[in-house]
Enzyme design. Sequence first.
Site, PDB file in Angstrom:
ATOM      1  N   CYS A   1       1.844  -2.883  -4.669  1.00  0.00           N
ATOM      2  CA  CYS A   1       0.490  -3.429  -4.537  1.00  0.00           C
ATOM      3  C   CYS A   1      -0.474  -2.741  -5.501  1.00  0.00           C
ATOM      4  O   CYS A   1      -1.191  -3.393  -6.260  1.00  0.00           O
ATOM      5  CB  CYS A   1       0.011  -3.302  -3.095  1.00  0.00           C
ATOM      6  SG  CYS A   1       0.955  -4.330  -1.936  1.00  0.00           S
ATOM      7  N   GLU A   8      -9.316  -3.613  -1.233  1.00  0.00           N
ATOM      8  CA  GLU A   8      -9.078  -2.377  -1.971  1.00  0.00           C
ATOM      9  C   GLU A   8     -10.180  -2.101  -2.996  1.00  0.00           C
ATOM     10  O   GLU A   8     -10.603  -2.990  -3.718  1.00  0.00           O
ATOM     11  CB  GLU A   8      -7.717  -2.420  -2.661  1.00  0.00           C
ATOM     12  CG  GLU A   8      -6.539  -2.579  -1.708  1.00  0.00           C
ATOM     13  CD  GLU A   8      -6.395  -1.427  -0.727  1.00  0.00           C
ATOM     14  OE1 GLU A   8      -6.955  -0.341  -0.989  1.00  0.00           O
ATOM     15  OE2 GLU A   8      -5.727  -1.615   0.310  1.00  0.00           O
ATOM     16  N   ARG A  67       7.587   5.035  -1.878  1.00  0.00           N
ATOM     17  CA  ARG A  67       8.129   5.585  -0.632  1.00  0.00           C
ATOM     18  C   ARG A  67       9.493   4.990  -0.316  1.00  0.00           C
ATOM     19  O   ARG A  67      10.357   5.643   0.264  1.00  0.00           O
ATOM     20  CB  ARG A  67       7.136   5.307   0.509  1.00  0.00           C
ATOM     21  CG  ARG A  67       7.543   5.815   1.872  1.00  0.00           C
ATOM     22  CD  ARG A  67       6.461   5.510   2.897  1.00  0.00           C
ATOM     23  NE  ARG A  67       6.118   4.093   2.928  1.00  0.00           N
ATOM     24  CZ  ARG A  67       6.790   3.175   3.623  1.00  0.00           C
ATOM     25  NH1 ARG A  67       7.860   3.506   4.324  1.00  0.00           N
ATOM     26  NH2 ARG A  67       6.394   1.909   3.618  1.00  0.00           N
ATOM     27  N   HIS A  84      -5.281  -6.385   1.120  1.00  0.00           N
ATOM     28  CA  HIS A  84      -4.114  -6.176   1.974  1.00  0.00           C
ATOM     29  C   HIS A  84      -4.306  -6.905   3.305  1.00  0.00           C
ATOM     30  O   HIS A  84      -5.413  -6.917   3.855  1.00  0.00           O
ATOM     31  CB  HIS A  84      -3.914  -4.685   2.263  1.00  0.00           C
ATOM     32  CG  HIS A  84      -3.008  -4.002   1.293  1.00  0.00           C
ATOM     33  ND1 HIS A  84      -3.422  -2.978   0.466  1.00  0.00           N
ATOM     34  CD2 HIS A  84      -1.686  -4.194   1.024  1.00  0.00           C
ATOM     35  CE1 HIS A  84      -2.399  -2.566  -0.268  1.00  0.00           C
ATOM     36  NE2 HIS A  84      -1.337  -3.293   0.046  1.00  0.00           N
TER      37      HIS A  84
END
Length: 208
Positions: free
Chosen positions: A142, A79, A89, A166
């Site tokens: 995250c 990232e 979500r 990730h």
Amino acid sequence: MKVLVTGFEPFGGEKINPTERIAKDLDGIKIGDAQVFGRVLPVVFGKAKEVLEKTLEEIKPDIAIHVGLAPGRSAISIERIAVNAIDARIPDNEGKKIEDEPIVPGAPTAYFSTLPIKKIMKKLHERGIPAYISNSAGLYLCNYVMYLSLHHSATKGYPKMSGFIHVPYIPEQIIDKIGKGQVPPSMCYEMELEAVKVAIEVALEELL
């Protein structure tokens, strides 16, 4: 040198999370002259912050590499940026679903990873591990942890390097998804573990 590696407990109905295993398997090992500390964070807003900040204050790591599961991704994703926003979500593991809120009110809009992300990607490719630079860590736990770690670096002066990686599903997570639509990609656990070790090695070389 001290290196902190964090993973997460299972979430979203999954029974396992490979990043929990990664943190536990790396805890206590040495890479070069560096001592590695592995810790598992709860997938709960608020609690994850408490555990992370307590861990950073106790260990005072030179390097922090946070690792999370990204269902649907097919390679290691390193990232680039964490944004000061939560827009979950799905609910966390205590049923909280936070939407459109800042992680740290009044703090910077975003922080860039301070890991040598391009060098890590290059070394992973040399080792035969598929990897790419990602420009979104999402807006769930995250990104939350990545932002908090970088904010800690900016305000407290440590860790000197911090960032997020990730990883995809591991194969055993795919078994119960067969026959239920498109089967998501996976990567063997050993390759994911090796990827995090490589990231540590490259980060250490950068600091020395």
